[in-house]
Design a protein around this motif. Structure first.
Motif, PDB file in Angstrom:
ATOM      1  N   GLU A  31       0.870  -1.317   0.070  1.00  0.00           N
ATOM      2  CA  GLU A  31      -0.006  -0.001   0.010  1.00  0.00           C
ATOM      3  C   GLU A  31       0.778   1.247   0.048  1.00  0.00           C
ATOM      4  OE1 GLU A  31      -2.471  -0.168   3.480  1.00  0.00           O
ATOM      5  OE2 GLU A  31      -3.803  -1.835   2.599  1.00  0.00           O
ATOM      6  N   ALA A  32       0.672   1.999  -0.858  1.00  0.00           N
ATOM      7  CA  ALA A  32       1.472   3.429  -0.917  1.00  0.00           C
ATOM      8  C   ALA A  32       1.162   4.193   0.418  1.00  0.00           C
ATOM      9  CB  ALA A  32       0.942   4.145  -2.291  1.00  0.00           C
ATOM     10  N   GLY A  33       2.346   4.673   0.923  1.00  0.00           N
ATOM     11  CA  GLY A  33       2.309   5.533   2.164  1.00  0.00           C
ATOM     12  C   GLY A  33       1.862   6.841   1.936  1.00  0.00           C
ATOM     13  N   GLY A  34       2.332   7.641   0.992  1.00  0.00           N
ATOM     14  CA  GLY A  34       1.920   8.663   0.483  1.00  0.00           C
ATOM     15  C   GLY A  34       2.358  10.019   1.571  1.00  0.00           C
ATOM     16  N   GLY A  35       2.723  11.106   1.336  1.00  0.00           N
ATOM     17  CA  GLY A  35       3.093  12.124   1.978  1.00  0.00           C
ATOM     18  C   GLY A  35       4.581  11.935   2.756  1.00  0.00           C
ATOM     19  N   GLY A  36       5.261  11.170   1.722  1.00  0.00           N
ATOM     20  CA  GLY A  36       6.557  11.152   2.302  1.00  0.00           C
ATOM     21  C   GLY A  36       7.093   9.842   3.065  1.00  0.00           C
ATOM     22  N   VAL A  37       5.628   9.122   3.539  1.00  0.00           N
ATOM     23  CA  VAL A  37       5.770   8.092   4.438  1.00  0.00           C
ATOM     24  C   VAL A  37       5.909   6.865   3.488  1.00  0.00           C
ATOM     25  CG1 VAL A  37       4.480   6.513   5.778  1.00  0.00           C
ATOM     26  CG2 VAL A  37       4.377   9.153   5.936  1.00  0.00           C
ATOM     27  N   PRO A  38       6.981   5.926   3.887  1.00  0.00           N
ATOM     28  CA  PRO A  38       7.096   4.605   2.996  1.00  0.00           C
ATOM     29  C   PRO A  38       5.775   3.856   2.972  1.00  0.00           C
ATOM     30  CG  PRO A  38       8.856   5.111   4.675  1.00  0.00           C
ATOM     31  CD  PRO A  38       7.908   6.008   4.972  1.00  0.00           C
ATOM     32  N   ASP A  39       5.800   2.958   1.769  1.00  0.00           N
ATOM     33  CA  ASP A  39       4.901   2.023   1.621  1.00  0.00           C
ATOM     34  C   ASP A  39       4.715   1.007   2.864  1.00  0.00           C
ATOM     35  OD1 ASP A  39       4.504   3.297  -0.780  1.00  0.00           O
ATOM     36  OD2 ASP A  39       5.453   1.604  -1.904  1.00  0.00           O
ATOM     37  N   ASP A  40       3.382   0.457   2.963  1.00  0.00           N
ATOM     38  CA  ASP A  40       3.354  -0.593   3.803  1.00  0.00           C
ATOM     39  C   ASP A  40       3.330  -1.823   3.252  1.00  0.00           C
ATOM     40  OD1 ASP A  40       2.831   0.597   6.523  1.00  0.00           O
ATOM     41  OD2 ASP A  40       0.837   1.171   5.683  1.00  0.00           O
ATOM     42  N   ILE A  41       4.273  -2.982   3.508  1.00  0.00           N
ATOM     43  CA  ILE A  41       4.319  -4.077   2.857  1.00  0.00           C
ATOM     44  C   ILE A  41       3.831  -5.200   3.549  1.00  0.00           C
ATOM     45  CG2 ILE A  41       5.917  -5.937   2.117  1.00  0.00           C
ATOM     46  CD1 ILE A  41       8.044  -3.533   1.600  1.00  0.00           C
ATOM     47  N   TRP A  42       2.464  -5.679   2.988  1.00  0.00           N
ATOM     48  CA  TRP A  42       1.701  -6.608   3.458  1.00  0.00           C
ATOM     49  C   TRP A  42       2.229  -8.100   3.513  1.00  0.00           C
ATOM     50  CZ3 TRP A  42      -1.854  -6.092   7.161  1.00  0.00           C
ATOM     51  CH2 TRP A  42      -2.435  -4.699   7.338  1.00  0.00           C
ATOM     52  N   MET A  43       2.277  -8.673   4.659  1.00  0.00           N
ATOM     53  CA  MET A  43       2.649 -10.295   4.504  1.00  0.00           C
ATOM     54  C   MET A  43       1.672 -10.862   5.166  1.00  0.00           C
ATOM     55  SD  MET A  43       6.740  -9.909   5.582  1.00  0.00           S
ATOM     56  CE  MET A  43       7.271 -11.083   4.474  1.00  0.00           C
ATOM     57  N   ARG A  44       1.898 -12.464   4.857  1.00  0.00           N
ATOM     58  CA  ARG A  44       0.807 -13.251   5.620  1.00  0.00           C
ATOM     59  C   ARG A  44       1.440 -14.565   5.675  1.00  0.00           C
ATOM     60  NH1 ARG A  44      -3.722 -13.773   0.828  1.00  0.00           N
ATOM     61  NH2 ARG A  44      -2.336 -14.503  -0.911  1.00  0.00           N
ATOM     62  N   ARG A  45       1.227 -15.363   6.865  1.00  0.00           N
ATOM     63  CA  ARG A  45       1.530 -16.844   7.068  1.00  0.00           C
ATOM     64  C   ARG A  45       0.272 -17.636   7.281  1.00  0.00           C
ATOM     65  NH1 ARG A  45       5.486 -19.122  11.675  1.00  0.00           N
ATOM     66  NH2 ARG A  45       4.449 -21.080  11.562  1.00  0.00           N
ATOM     67  N   PHE A  46       0.166 -18.725   6.450  1.00  0.00           N
ATOM     68  CA  PHE A  46      -0.757 -19.703   6.465  1.00  0.00           C
ATOM     69  C   PHE A  46      -0.614 -20.393   7.732  1.00  0.00           C
ATOM     70  CE2 PHE A  46      -0.857 -18.379   2.099  1.00  0.00           C
ATOM     71  CZ  PHE A  46      -2.562 -18.082   2.020  1.00  0.00           C
ATOM     72  N   LEU A  47      -1.688 -20.791   8.324  1.00  0.00           N
ATOM     73  CA  LEU A  47      -1.275 -21.503   9.620  1.00  0.00           C
ATOM     74  C   LEU A  47      -1.938 -23.087   9.382  1.00  0.00           C
ATOM     75  CD1 LEU A  47      -3.129 -18.966  12.113  1.00  0.00           C
ATOM     76  CD2 LEU A  47      -0.607 -19.278  11.835  1.00  0.00           C
ATOM     77  N   ARG A  48      -2.812 -23.295   8.500  1.00  0.00           N
ATOM     78  CA  ARG A  48      -3.218 -24.594   8.142  1.00  0.00           C
ATOM     79  C   ARG A  48      -3.835 -24.496   6.612  1.00  0.00           C
ATOM     80  NH1 ARG A  48      -8.817 -23.683   9.168  1.00  0.00           N
ATOM     81  NH2 ARG A  48      -9.152 -22.118  10.416  1.00  0.00           N
ATOM     82  N   PRO A  49      -3.677 -25.597   6.201  1.00  0.00           N
ATOM     83  CA  PRO A  49      -4.317 -25.766   4.769  1.00  0.00           C
ATOM     84  C   PRO A  49      -5.599 -25.267   4.622  1.00  0.00           C
ATOM     85  CG  PRO A  49      -3.584 -27.900   5.447  1.00  0.00           C
ATOM     86  CD  PRO A  49      -3.381 -26.987   6.680  1.00  0.00           C
ATOM     87  N   ALA A  50      -5.984 -24.831   3.508  1.00  0.00           N
ATOM     88  CA  ALA A  50      -7.411 -24.322   3.209  1.00  0.00           C
ATOM     89  C   ALA A  50      -8.408 -25.387   3.458  1.00  0.00           C
ATOM     90  CB  ALA A  50      -7.484 -23.719   1.689  1.00  0.00           C
ATOM     91  N   ASP A  51      -9.644 -25.319   4.184  1.00  0.00           N
ATOM     92  CA  ASP A  51     -10.689 -26.110   4.101  1.00  0.00           C
ATOM     93  C   ASP A  51     -11.264 -26.285   2.920  1.00  0.00           C
ATOM     94  OD1 ASP A  51     -12.652 -27.599   4.763  1.00  0.00           O
ATOM     95  OD2 ASP A  51     -13.724 -26.136   6.279  1.00  0.00           O
TER      96      ASP A  51
END
Length: 177
Positions: free
Chosen positions: A147-167
């Motif tokens: 996500e773009a940070g804007g206003g001189g703030v760096p971008d947010d980088i989103w991460m995820r970790r799957f905890l179990r297989p999809a049902d």
């Protein structure tokens, strides 16, 4: 002698931990973000996220986990919802206690608590926070959005970790996304 993970107690925060949780945030934010996003970002974040008003509801809801060494809170993790997912909003360890496995122990507790009823845990960090990026990659998180940070703030980088297989009943294709 420096604390090791054997000397650390990980537990749910109580109302008695409020001031200690705030000290962790107010100490770690400047050290973490000054070189990445600057003083204005730090002051805005402290005023928005590291106040009694912002922290009490999270503690009351059971969403704050603390790490304690010799009776002192030295780290904190806070989770909460976002778009139907559990998000790790905060994971901070006092600078003098970093590099000893405390952040990993906090994260492990968050993941274990989430495993029963969550498919994944998401988080974000500011672009330029190379320590956070390396830590979360090492813990099995993968980037999925920016996500773009804007206003001189760096971008947010989103991460995820799957905890179990999809049902399979939830997703006939078995696609975890």
């Amino acid at each position: 002698m420096p604390a090791t993970t054997r000397d650390v107690t990980i537990r749910q925060a109580t109302g008695d931990d409020l001031q200690a949780v705030l000290v962790v945030g107010r100490t770690t934010w400047p050290a973490t973000y000054y070189s990445i996003a600057g003083e204005d970002y730090i002051q805005a974040g402290l005023a928005k996220w590291w106040t009694e008003e912002a922290t009490i509801p999270a503690i009351r809801a059971g969403r704050v986990t603390v790490a304690e060494v010799d009776g002192q809170v030295v780290g904190v993790a806070t989770v909460g919802p976002r778009d139907g997912h559990l998000v790790l909003w905060k994971l901070y360890v006092l600078p003098e206690h970093q590099g000893r496995g405390i952040g990993s122990a906090l994260l492990d507790a968050v993941l274990e608590n989430a495993r029963e009823d969550q498919h994944e845990v998401q988080l974000s960090y500011l672009d330029g926070n190379t320590s956070a990026a390396a830590f979360y990659r090492h813990q099995g998180f993968v980037e999925f959005d920016r996500e773009a940070g804007g206003g001189g703030v760096p971008d947010d980088i989103w991460m995820r970790r799957f905890l179990r297989p999809a049902d399979d009943a939830d997703d006939p294709a078995g696609d975890p996304s």
